[in-house]
Design a protein around this motif. Sequence first.
Motif, short mmCIF file in Angstrom:
data_model
loop_
_atom_site.label_atom_id
_atom_site.label_comp_id
_atom_site.label_asym_id
_atom_site.label_seq_id
_atom_site.Cartn_x
_atom_site.Cartn_y
_atom_site.Cartn_z
N GLY A 257 -2.49 4.94 1.18
CA GLY A 257 -3.26 3.72 1.40
C GLY A 257 -3.09 3.17 2.81
N ASN A 258 -1.86 3.25 3.32
CA ASN A 258 -1.62 2.78 4.69
C ASN A 258 -2.42 3.60 5.70
OD1 ASN A 258 0.57 0.64 5.51
ND2 ASN A 258 1.33 1.55 3.60
N LEU B 111 0.83 -1.20 0.00
CA LEU B 111 0.00 0.00 0.00
C LEU B 111 0.87 1.25 0.00
CD1 LEU B 111 -2.75 -0.91 2.65
CD2 LEU B 111 -2.95 -0.98 0.15
N ARG C 195 -10.94 3.41 7.23
CA ARG C 195 -12.07 2.77 6.54
C ARG C 195 -12.63 1.61 7.36
NH1 ARG C 195 -12.47 2.79 1.16
NH2 ARG C 195 -14.63 2.32 1.67
N LYS C 196 -11.72 0.77 7.89
CA LYS C 196 -12.16 -0.45 8.56
C LYS C 196 -12.68 -0.20 9.97
CE LYS C 196 -9.44 -3.94 6.10
NZ LYS C 196 -10.63 -4.68 5.64
N LYS D 13 -14.28 6.42 1.49
CA LYS D 13 -12.99 6.43 0.79
C LYS D 13 -12.51 7.86 0.59
CE LYS D 13 -10.77 4.74 -3.44
NZ LYS D 13 -10.99 3.98 -4.70
N LEU E 13 -6.40 2.83 5.52
CA LEU E 13 -6.93 1.50 5.82
C LEU E 13 -7.70 1.43 7.13
CD1 LEU E 13 -7.07 -1.42 4.79
CD2 LEU E 13 -4.97 -1.88 6.07
#
Length: 250
Positions: free
Chosen positions: A106-107, A102, A113-114, A120, A110
């Motif tokens: 992206g890191n 990622l 989002r989770k 996003k 993550l």
Amino acid sequence: MTTASLDNRPVVRIEGLHKYFGSLEVLKGVDMEVSRGEVVVILGPSGSGKSTLLRCVNLLERPTAGRIWFEDACITDPKTDINRIREKVGMVFQSFNLFPHLSARGNIMLAQRKVLKRSKEEASRIAVEQLGKVGLEDRIDYLPAQLSGGQQQRVAIARALAMDPHVMLFDEATSALDPELVRGVLDVMRELALGGMTMIVVTHEMGFAREVADRVVFMDAGVIVEEGTPTEVFDHPRSPRTKDFLGHIA
């Protein structure tokens, strides 16, 4: 040096903390409080229990005995939802723990989002904002392998900050870095302290401790030997053990 908030209700309160690994007692009845907005730096030789104490604060290590409160929740109570508590506690380790596949953005997206269920678009916006704060706005789409160790650690800090933590824990955040990369990470930590972030920092960086800490805690052999302001601990240590430790690293 920061000025602790007028709200002196402890964010973290530790009472009678003991931790055994098998027959080895690593923490021997530690008591400590950290107020909102306070920067507490924990010093001590290797094996003194510093990192174990820090890891107990969010139950990455389960205490053998004693109690820990985070804000109004007793986190050592089995009924407490520790995952909800961890959402408010940012932690930065020696190793960066970034996902290699990622990007920096992206890191940071993550967990947003989770865990926080952010969209996003929102997670991306916050990731870019936090990367800007740590001086990596031009590295948002770089993979970890394309970043220096110091840059990777700053991404790890940005990732923790993106979760809007109430307290930040730093466990030897600069010890795995080459000396020339340490300054950038410490600069980010200084900015956090100046911004009023509650921080518990395990480090060997004495200059940082002297400059940024509201309180310095010296540990040895699983107990708190001495604590006070940086001036009190560094310039006027009371304990012979503290004097000996500081004398060897001066």
